[in-house]
Design a protein around this motif. Structure first.
Motif, short mmCIF file in Angstrom:
data_model
loop_
_atom_site.label_atom_id
_atom_site.label_comp_id
_atom_site.label_asym_id
_atom_site.label_seq_id
_atom_site.Cartn_x
_atom_site.Cartn_y
_atom_site.Cartn_z
N VAL A 132 0.87 -1.18 0.00
CA VAL A 132 0.00 0.00 0.00
C VAL A 132 0.90 1.22 0.00
O VAL A 132 1.78 1.35 0.86
CB VAL A 132 -0.91 0.03 1.24
CG1 VAL A 132 -1.80 1.27 1.21
CG2 VAL A 132 -1.76 -1.24 1.31
N CYS A 133 0.72 2.12 -0.95
CA CYS A 133 1.60 3.27 -1.05
C CYS A 133 1.31 4.25 0.09
O CYS A 133 0.23 4.27 0.68
CB CYS A 133 1.45 3.98 -2.39
SG CYS A 133 -0.11 4.86 -2.61
N THR A 134 2.29 5.07 0.41
CA THR A 134 2.19 6.02 1.52
C THR A 134 1.03 6.98 1.33
O THR A 134 0.30 7.31 2.28
CB THR A 134 3.51 6.81 1.65
OG1 THR A 134 4.59 5.90 1.80
CG2 THR A 134 3.46 7.74 2.85
N GLU A 135 0.82 7.46 0.11
CA GLU A 135 -0.24 8.42 -0.15
C GLU A 135 -1.61 7.83 0.18
O GLU A 135 -2.49 8.52 0.71
CB GLU A 135 -0.20 8.86 -1.62
CG GLU A 135 -1.27 9.88 -2.00
CD GLU A 135 -1.14 11.19 -1.26
OE1 GLU A 135 -2.15 11.92 -1.17
OE2 GLU A 135 -0.05 11.50 -0.75
N THR A 136 -1.82 6.55 -0.10
CA THR A 136 -3.09 5.90 0.22
C THR A 136 -3.33 5.89 1.72
O THR A 136 -4.44 6.12 2.20
CB THR A 136 -3.10 4.45 -0.32
OG1 THR A 136 -2.92 4.47 -1.73
CG2 THR A 136 -4.41 3.76 0.01
N ARG A 177 -4.29 9.41 2.86
CA ARG A 177 -5.66 9.75 2.45
C ARG A 177 -6.68 9.08 3.36
O ARG A 177 -7.72 9.65 3.67
CB ARG A 177 -5.88 9.34 0.99
CG ARG A 177 -5.17 10.24 0.00
CD ARG A 177 -5.43 9.80 -1.44
NE ARG A 177 -4.77 10.66 -2.40
CZ ARG A 177 -4.80 10.48 -3.71
NH1 ARG A 177 -5.48 9.44 -4.22
NH2 ARG A 177 -4.16 11.31 -4.52
N PHE A 178 -6.39 7.86 3.79
CA PHE A 178 -7.28 7.15 4.71
C PHE A 178 -7.32 7.85 6.07
O PHE A 178 -8.38 8.10 6.64
CB PHE A 178 -6.83 5.70 4.88
CG PHE A 178 -7.62 4.94 5.91
CD1 PHE A 178 -8.90 4.47 5.63
CD2 PHE A 178 -7.09 4.71 7.17
CE1 PHE A 178 -9.63 3.78 6.58
CE2 PHE A 178 -7.81 4.03 8.14
CZ PHE A 178 -9.08 3.55 7.85
#
Length: 223
Positions: free
Chosen positions: A6-10, A13-14
């Motif tokens: 899971v990328c850091t940006e995801t 955003r969560f």
């Protein structure tokens, strides 16, 4: 079973999504910010920071940590309703030795003057240069060259990761001084004590020596 990446940006955003803010997962992040800072929010200031001072012009021996005496600096900001006080954090790139300085405002010249006062006792080879971001608090950088003969370098716009040593150190500092810390109750002596504590912790990147041990070894060697 293959691992799921899971990328850091995801993840961010969560954590900061409206539906999940009630979980207050932000408190588990290193910075602990309740609201996410906009990406690329700082505007380029090429007129203030000339091309000759860009990090791309910085010598390789600074980037690869082969020479002692080159520092990274940043400003730790706290909640505005607690006042204008802030902390300059500075890290020597080769030894990871940390210095912390309390400021009463974000005006550049007083910040630079305190760096000069703090670093003046060191020999010249131990304070050769500083790498900053392009915040206005570092606009008075020429005072460092005039005061202690130290060169200044600046990250590219919106690229604080280019001074990764101090960015990582800031995350360590935030464990002890989160954003809601009231700096009016924190003295310079207490900041010195915190820096000494951090400098006394063995680091894997230093072969499990402490920053103090490595810093002092370089002082003796170069002297």
């Amino acid at each position: 079973v293959s691992a799921v990446r899971v990328c850091t940006e995801t993840i961010y955003r969560f954590i900061y999504g409206k539906e999940d803010q009630a979980l207050e997962l932000h408190q588990h992040l290193a910075e602990g910010r309740r609201k996410r800072r906009p990406r690329g929010s700082r505007k380029p200031r090429d007129g203030t920071f000339p091309a000759a001072c860009r990090i791309s012009q910085r010598p390789d021996f600074i980037g690869n940590r082969s020479q002692f005496g080159h520092w990274e600096g940043d400003l730790l900001i706290f909640q505005r309703d607690l006042g204008n006080a802030n902390v300059t954090s500075l890290v020597e790139r080769k030894s990871r030795y940390t210095v912390m300085i309390k400021n009463h405002s974000r005006h550049s010249r007083p910040i630079m003057d305190k760096i000069i006062e703090t670093f003046s006792p060191l020999p010249t080879f131990a304070r050769q240069s500083f790498t900053f971001d392009r915040g206005t608090e570092f606009a008075g950088f020429r005072a460092l060259e005039e005061g202690i003969g130290a060169r200044s370098w600046f990250c590219d716009p919106s690229a604080p990761w280019q001074k990764g040593a101090v960015e990582n150190t800031n995350k360590r500092i935030r464990r002890f001084m989160p954003g809601d810390t009231d700096l009016s109750a924190v003295s310079q002596q207490q900041l010195v004590a915190l820096a000494q504590h951090m400098n006394a912790l063995p680091r894997k990147c230093l072969g499990y020596r402490t920053p103090t041990e490595v810093f002092m070894a370089h002082l003796r060697e170069c002297a």
